[in-house]
Design a protein around this motif. Structure first.
Motif, PDB file in Angstrom:
ATOM      1  N   GLY A  97       6.387 -13.577   3.773  1.00 32.78           N
ATOM      2  CA  GLY A  97       5.941 -14.755   4.499  1.00 32.78           C
ATOM      3  C   GLY A  97       7.036 -15.802   4.552  1.00 32.78           C
ATOM      4  O   GLY A  97       7.717 -16.029   3.546  1.00 32.78           O
ATOM      5  N   ASN A  98       7.217 -16.403   5.706  1.00 30.24           N
ATOM      6  CA  ASN A  98       8.108 -17.565   5.834  1.00 30.24           C
ATOM      7  C   ASN A  98       7.210 -18.787   5.749  1.00 30.24           C
ATOM      8  O   ASN A  98       6.436 -19.050   6.662  1.00 30.24           O
ATOM      9  N   ILE A  99       7.310 -19.483   4.629  1.00 27.06           N
ATOM     10  CA  ILE A  99       6.296 -20.472   4.265  1.00 27.06           C
ATOM     11  C   ILE A  99       6.868 -21.885   4.250  1.00 27.06           C
ATOM     12  O   ILE A  99       7.936 -22.120   3.666  1.00 27.06           O
ATOM     13  N   VAL A 100       6.145 -22.793   4.890  1.00 18.81           N
ATOM     14  CA  VAL A 100       6.486 -24.210   4.894  1.00 18.81           C
ATOM     15  C   VAL A 100       5.757 -24.855   3.724  1.00 18.81           C
ATOM     16  O   VAL A 100       4.525 -24.905   3.704  1.00 18.81           O
ATOM     17  N   ARG A 101       6.510 -25.347   2.770  1.00 19.52           N
ATOM     18  CA  ARG A 101       5.845 -25.855   1.555  1.00 19.52           C
ATOM     19  C   ARG A 101       5.402 -27.305   1.693  1.00 19.52           C
ATOM     20  O   ARG A 101       4.263 -27.646   1.366  1.00 19.52           O
ATOM     21  N   SER A 102       6.299 -28.171   2.161  1.00 17.91           N
ATOM     22  CA  SER A 102       5.902 -29.586   2.283  1.00 17.91           C
ATOM     23  C   SER A 102       6.253 -30.093   3.674  1.00 17.91           C
ATOM     24  O   SER A 102       5.426 -30.068   4.573  1.00 17.91           O
ATOM     25  N   THR A 103       7.483 -30.492   3.901  1.00 16.83           N
ATOM     26  CA  THR A 103       7.907 -30.906   5.229  1.00 16.83           C
ATOM     27  C   THR A 103       8.234 -29.671   6.071  1.00 16.83           C
ATOM     28  O   THR A 103       8.490 -28.588   5.538  1.00 16.83           O
ATOM     29  N   TRP A 104       8.242 -29.857   7.396  1.00 14.74           N
ATOM     30  CA  TRP A 104       8.451 -28.708   8.280  1.00 14.74           C
ATOM     31  C   TRP A 104       9.833 -28.086   8.112  1.00 14.74           C
ATOM     32  O   TRP A 104      10.047 -26.921   8.460  1.00 14.74           O
ATOM     33  N   SER A 105      10.790 -28.826   7.572  1.00 13.91           N
ATOM     34  CA  SER A 105      12.123 -28.273   7.348  1.00 13.91           C
ATOM     35  C   SER A 105      12.214 -27.514   6.027  1.00 13.91           C
ATOM     36  O   SER A 105      13.193 -26.813   5.780  1.00 13.91           O
ATOM     37  N   ASP A 106      11.218 -27.624   5.197  1.00 10.13           N
ATOM     38  CA  ASP A 106      11.207 -26.977   3.884  1.00 10.13           C
ATOM     39  C   ASP A 106      10.570 -25.600   4.004  1.00 10.13           C
ATOM     40  O   ASP A 106       9.419 -25.393   3.598  1.00 10.13           O
ATOM     41  N   ARG A 107      11.313 -24.658   4.579  1.00 11.55           N
ATOM     42  CA  ARG A 107      10.810 -23.311   4.813  1.00 11.55           C
ATOM     43  C   ARG A 107      11.541 -22.332   3.906  1.00 11.55           C
ATOM     44  O   ARG A 107      12.764 -22.384   3.779  1.00 11.55           O
ATOM     45  N   THR A 108      10.783 -21.439   3.299  1.00  5.87           N
ATOM     46  CA  THR A 108      11.341 -20.481   2.349  1.00  5.87           C
ATOM     47  C   THR A 108      10.743 -19.110   2.604  1.00  5.87           C
ATOM     48  O   THR A 108       9.553 -18.992   2.929  1.00  5.87           O
ATOM     49  N   ASP A 109      11.565 -18.085   2.448  1.00  5.00           N
ATOM     50  CA  ASP A 109      11.095 -16.710   2.538  1.00  5.00           C
ATOM     51  C   ASP A 109      10.548 -16.264   1.190  1.00  5.00           C
ATOM     52  O   ASP A 109      11.220 -16.425   0.160  1.00  5.00           O
ATOM     53  N   TYR A 110       9.352 -15.696   1.224  1.00  2.57           N
ATOM     54  CA  TYR A 110       8.747 -15.172   0.007  1.00  2.57           C
ATOM     55  C   TYR A 110       8.397 -13.695   0.209  1.00  2.57           C
ATOM     56  O   TYR A 110       7.991 -13.284   1.295  1.00  2.57           O
ATOM     57  N   PHE A 111       8.530 -12.947  -0.875  1.00  3.43           N
ATOM     58  CA  PHE A 111       8.099 -11.556  -0.909  1.00  3.43           C
ATOM     59  C   PHE A 111       7.127 -11.371  -2.064  1.00  3.43           C
ATOM     60  O   PHE A 111       7.262 -12.003  -3.110  1.00  3.43           O
ATOM     61  N   GLY A 112       6.160 -10.463  -1.853  1.00  2.93           N
ATOM     62  CA  GLY A 112       5.316 -10.060  -2.954  1.00  2.93           C
ATOM     63  C   GLY A 112       6.056  -9.084  -3.845  1.00  2.93           C
ATOM     64  O   GLY A 112       7.215  -8.732  -3.600  1.00  2.93           O
ATOM     65  N   ARG A 113       5.363  -8.623  -4.875  1.00  2.00           N
ATOM     66  CA  ARG A 113       6.000  -7.705  -5.821  1.00  2.00           C
ATOM     67  C   ARG A 113       6.016  -6.269  -5.322  1.00  2.00           C
ATOM     68  O   ARG A 113       6.715  -5.427  -5.877  1.00  2.00           O
ATOM     69  N   GLY A 114       5.224  -5.983  -4.322  1.00  2.00           N
ATOM     70  CA  GLY A 114       5.236  -4.657  -3.750  1.00  2.00           C
ATOM     71  C   GLY A 114       4.086  -3.779  -4.202  1.00  2.00           C
ATOM     72  O   GLY A 114       3.526  -3.970  -5.288  1.00  2.00           O
ATOM     73  N   THR A 115       3.753  -2.813  -3.355  1.00  2.00           N
ATOM     74  CA  THR A 115       2.726  -1.833  -3.688  1.00  2.00           C
ATOM     75  C   THR A 115       3.236  -0.461  -3.254  1.00  2.00           C
ATOM     76  O   THR A 115       3.829  -0.315  -2.185  1.00  2.00           O
ATOM     77  N   GLN A 116       3.034   0.517  -4.108  1.00  2.00           N
ATOM     78  CA  GLN A 116       3.593   1.854  -3.884  1.00  2.00           C
ATOM     79  C   GLN A 116       2.708   2.659  -2.925  1.00  2.00           C
ATOM     80  O   GLN A 116       1.481   2.708  -3.078  1.00  2.00           O
ATOM     81  N   VAL A 117       3.350   3.286  -1.966  1.00  2.00           N
ATOM     82  CA  VAL A 117       2.687   4.222  -1.053  1.00  2.00           C
ATOM     83  C   VAL A 117       3.390   5.573  -1.194  1.00  2.00           C
ATOM     84  O   VAL A 117       4.614   5.656  -1.055  1.00  2.00           O
ATOM     85  N   THR A 118       2.622   6.600  -1.503  1.00  2.00           N
ATOM     86  CA  THR A 118       3.169   7.942  -1.655  1.00  2.00           C
ATOM     87  C   THR A 118       2.409   8.884  -0.733  1.00  2.00           C
ATOM     88  O   THR A 118       1.186   8.968  -0.805  1.00  2.00           O
ATOM     89  N   VAL A 119       3.155   9.579   0.123  1.00  2.00           N
ATOM     90  CA  VAL A 119       2.543  10.506   1.073  1.00  2.00           C
ATOM     91  C   VAL A 119       3.078  11.908   0.784  1.00  2.00           C
ATOM     92  O   VAL A 119       4.285  12.146   0.835  1.00  2.00           O
ATOM     93  N   SER A 120       2.168  12.805   0.488  1.00  2.00           N
ATOM     94  CA  SER A 120       2.541  14.185   0.168  1.00  2.00           C
ATOM     95  C   SER A 120       2.337  15.085   1.377  1.00  2.00           C
ATOM     96  O   SER A 120       1.399  14.894   2.151  1.00  2.00           O
ATOM     97  N   SER A 121       3.207  16.069   1.485  1.00  2.00           N
ATOM     98  CA  SER A 121       3.111  16.996   2.632  1.00  2.00           C
ATOM     99  C   SER A 121       2.149  18.126   2.335  1.00  2.00           C
ATOM    100  O   SER A 121       1.712  18.325   1.212  1.00  2.00           O
TER     101      SER A 121
END
Length: 121
Positions: A97-121
């Motif tokens: 997410g590109n998130i505006v925290r306070s003022t509109w110029s205060d934008r930061t990129d955030y990532f979650g910790r991730g979730t594993q997806v495994t697909v077997s053939s």
């Protein structure tokens, strides 16, 4: 503090489906783009699907026609419906997410910790 928390990963067989969910929490004013990234084994992190604050959507070529991104602006949530999964879709999926925290110029990129997806053939 802003957090993005993913859920919905797991192990499936090729051709099956999974739906990933992500919710942003904390103190912020607005979320611009939200997206899903993935990091497959031996590869760099790549963008899978992105949805802007006005609903424009971009998909990576590898997932077009199989994955669908959606978003709830009021709930600060984003989902990724993944159909017809393939073994090459296996990896760790991250919410972004590109998130505006306070003022509109205060934008930061955030990532979650991730979730594993495994697909077997």
């Amino acid at each position: 503090q802003v957090q993005l928390v993913e859920s919905g990963g797991g192990s499936v067989q090729a051709g099956e489906s999974l739906k990933l969910s992500c919710t942003a929490s904390g103190s912020f004013r607005h979320i611009n783009d939200m997206a899903w990234y993935r990091q497959c084994p031996g590869k760099e992190r790549e963008s899978v699907a992105r949805i802007t604050s006005i609903g424009s959507i971009i998909y990576a070529d590898a997932v077009k026609g199989r994955f669908t991104i959606s978003r709830n602006y009021r709930e600060n949530a984003v989902w990724l419906q993944m159909n017809d999964l393939k073994p090459e879709d296996s990896g760790v999926y991250y919410c972004y997410g590109n998130i505006v925290r306070s003022t509109w110029s205060d934008r930061t990129d955030y990532f979650g910790r991730g979730t594993q997806v495994t697909v077997s053939s």
